[in-house]
Design an enzyme around this catalytic site. Structure first.
Site, short mmCIF file in Angstrom:
data_model
loop_
_atom_site.label_atom_id
_atom_site.label_comp_id
_atom_site.label_asym_id
_atom_site.label_seq_id
_atom_site.Cartn_x
_atom_site.Cartn_y
_atom_site.Cartn_z
N ASN A 1 0.63 -1.05 -0.16
CA ASN A 1 0.23 0.04 0.26
C ASN A 1 1.10 1.50 -0.74
O ASN A 1 1.82 1.27 0.88
CB ASN A 1 -0.18 -0.03 1.44
N CYS B 1 -21.20 -2.58 -2.35
CA CYS B 1 -20.29 -2.76 -3.37
C CYS B 1 -20.72 -1.30 -4.66
O CYS B 1 -21.92 -1.69 -4.90
CB CYS B 1 -19.90 -3.81 -3.94
#
Length: 432
Positions: A178, A278
């Site tokens: 990340n 989502c």
């Protein structure tokens, strides 16, 4: 999700992706003389479960069931040979072969990033650096590129494996972490500034294909600090619109110059996502956005056509808005303001070109037929038909002006009262 960062092996550092060959159990043999054009290192071939011997003359290897060409037999061309008629640009767009000399970093290997990486790989890009910390899930199968058997693998690992099969001549460097964490951000900046086609040189372009504002702001911060040109892309949550944006630090608006409301209001975007819901995802929209992104990349790197600073896509109306945005002098990013000052100095240092005013050629002034062009409107009439020009900002002009209304100047005619009645007047008219 906590991203893990492992130390890269020497094989991975050179962009060969050693973990893939270990998984496939392949024995890879590369010949030192099989270097490719454009200053790249040795060509690395890979064949699962078999030995791949690189040919010094062509850089291609032999797979299972294949034999090396004998004396007098023609050698196979490389998969990314731009002179082949079946290759992208082969036999037509010859400048496409220059794409081998560029390195591009892609942050986010999802619905847009994975398709972008595949298109660049098929075009024969020199080197791809992939950054992502997510894993392939079966829920991703409504998008392009990834396949069900890759579920559970990291996206960068699965992408490298697929892309290397498509074009083994491309160098790959993958990072499974990340970029928004402090320790990974420093490594991300290092690879952007030193991970080019030639180690120690910066990449030619950074592509943002992420799905959150935090990662976009991280890329924006890094590129402003390094002065790195990058392109941002995105797809809306309803999956029927998207956009791409070219950002040149100091010359065009960065992502922080005109931030979205979520960023400007300093709202944690994680609080806006509803649990169990989502965002919509359509492979059609993502494919279109990836296509216009790569098209813009090719035009920018190869210097042809018109490069779009901003190009949107509205699938509901088939609308493609385009515009360019100037940088904000009061941008919150201090590195952006610094890049703006440096850009102004570079522009001021350029030699100024004086505009030469060409005199308009008068037509029919002198001809054998004696024809003259005479205006039917005199200067006085033209002046009377025009009104005052309003005070407007610089750069704005009026197409025409409205003349002021003039009061009628007809003198009044008065008739003296004769004292006769209407009947007397009517009788006079009959006698006429």
């Amino acid at each position: 999700m906590t991203a893990t960062h492992r130390k890269r092996t020497p094989c991975e550092a050179s962009g060969t992706g050693g973990d893939v060959s270990q998984q496939c159990g392949a024995a890879v043999t590369a010949t030192a003389g099989a270097g490719r054009a454009g200053g790249r290192g040795p060509s690395h071939g890979r064949v699962c479960g078999a030995a791949a011997a690189a040919d010094p003359g062509t850089g291609t290897g032999t797979g299972p069931g294949e034999k090396s060409p004998g004396p007098g037999e023609p050698r196979r061309k490389r998969r990314s040979d731009p002179h082949r008629e079946d290759e992208p640009g082969g036999g037509g767009l010859q400048p496409l072969q220059k794409i081998r000399t560029f390195a591009v970093a892609i942050v986010g290997v999802g619905g847009v990033g994975s398709v972008t990486a595949e298109m660049l790989t098929r075009c024969g890009i020199g080197k791809l650096l992939l950054f992502d910390y997510d894993k392939v899930e079966l829920a991703n199968m409504n998008r392009l590129f990834f396949q069900p058997h890759q579920a559970g693998l990291s996206k960068v690992q699965a992408a490298e494996h697929t892309l290397r099969n498509i074009n083994p001549d491309v160098l790959f460097e993958v990072h499974n972490y990340n970029i928004t964490t402090v320790e990974n951000f420093e490594h991300f900046m290092d690879r952007i500034s030193n991970g080019g086609l030639e180690e120690g040189k910066p990449v030619d372009l950074v592509l943002s294909c992420v799905d959150n504002f935090e990662a976009r702001m991280t890329i924006n911060t890094a590129c402003n600090e390094l002065g790195q040109t990058w392109m941002e892309s995105g797809v809306s949550e309803n999956a029927v619109s998207g956009h791409i944006q070219l950002i040149i630090p100091g010359e065009s608006a960065c992502f922080a110059c005109a931030p979205p409301l979520v960023v400007a209001a300093n709202i944690d975007e994680k609080t806006l996502k509803r649990e169990g819901v989502c965002a919509a995802s359509l492979p059609t929209t993502m494919g279109v956005v990836a296509g216009i992104l790569v098209q813009n990349v090719l035009k920018f790197l190869l210097n042809f056509g018109t490069v779009s600073f901003y190009l949107g896509y509205n699938a509901m109306q088939d609308f493609f808005p385009t515009m360019s945005m100037k940088p904000n002098p009061q941008c919150d990013d201090r590195n952006c303001r610094k890049q703006q000052e440096e850009y102004k100095k570079r522009v001021a240092a350029l030699p100024k070109q004086q505009a030469v005013q060409e005199e308009e050629e008068i037509i029919h002034e002198d001809n054998e037929w004696g024809i003259e062009l005479v205006s039917e409107v005199s200067e006085e009439e033209l002046k009377n038909s025009s009104g005052p020009i309003p005070d407007l900002p610089e750069g704005i002009t009026v197409a025409y002006t409205v003349p002021q209304k003039q009061e009628d100047s007809v003198p009044e005619v008065t008739v003296e009262d004769s004292g006769e009645s209407l009947e007397d007047l009517m009788a006079k008219m009959k006698n006429m």
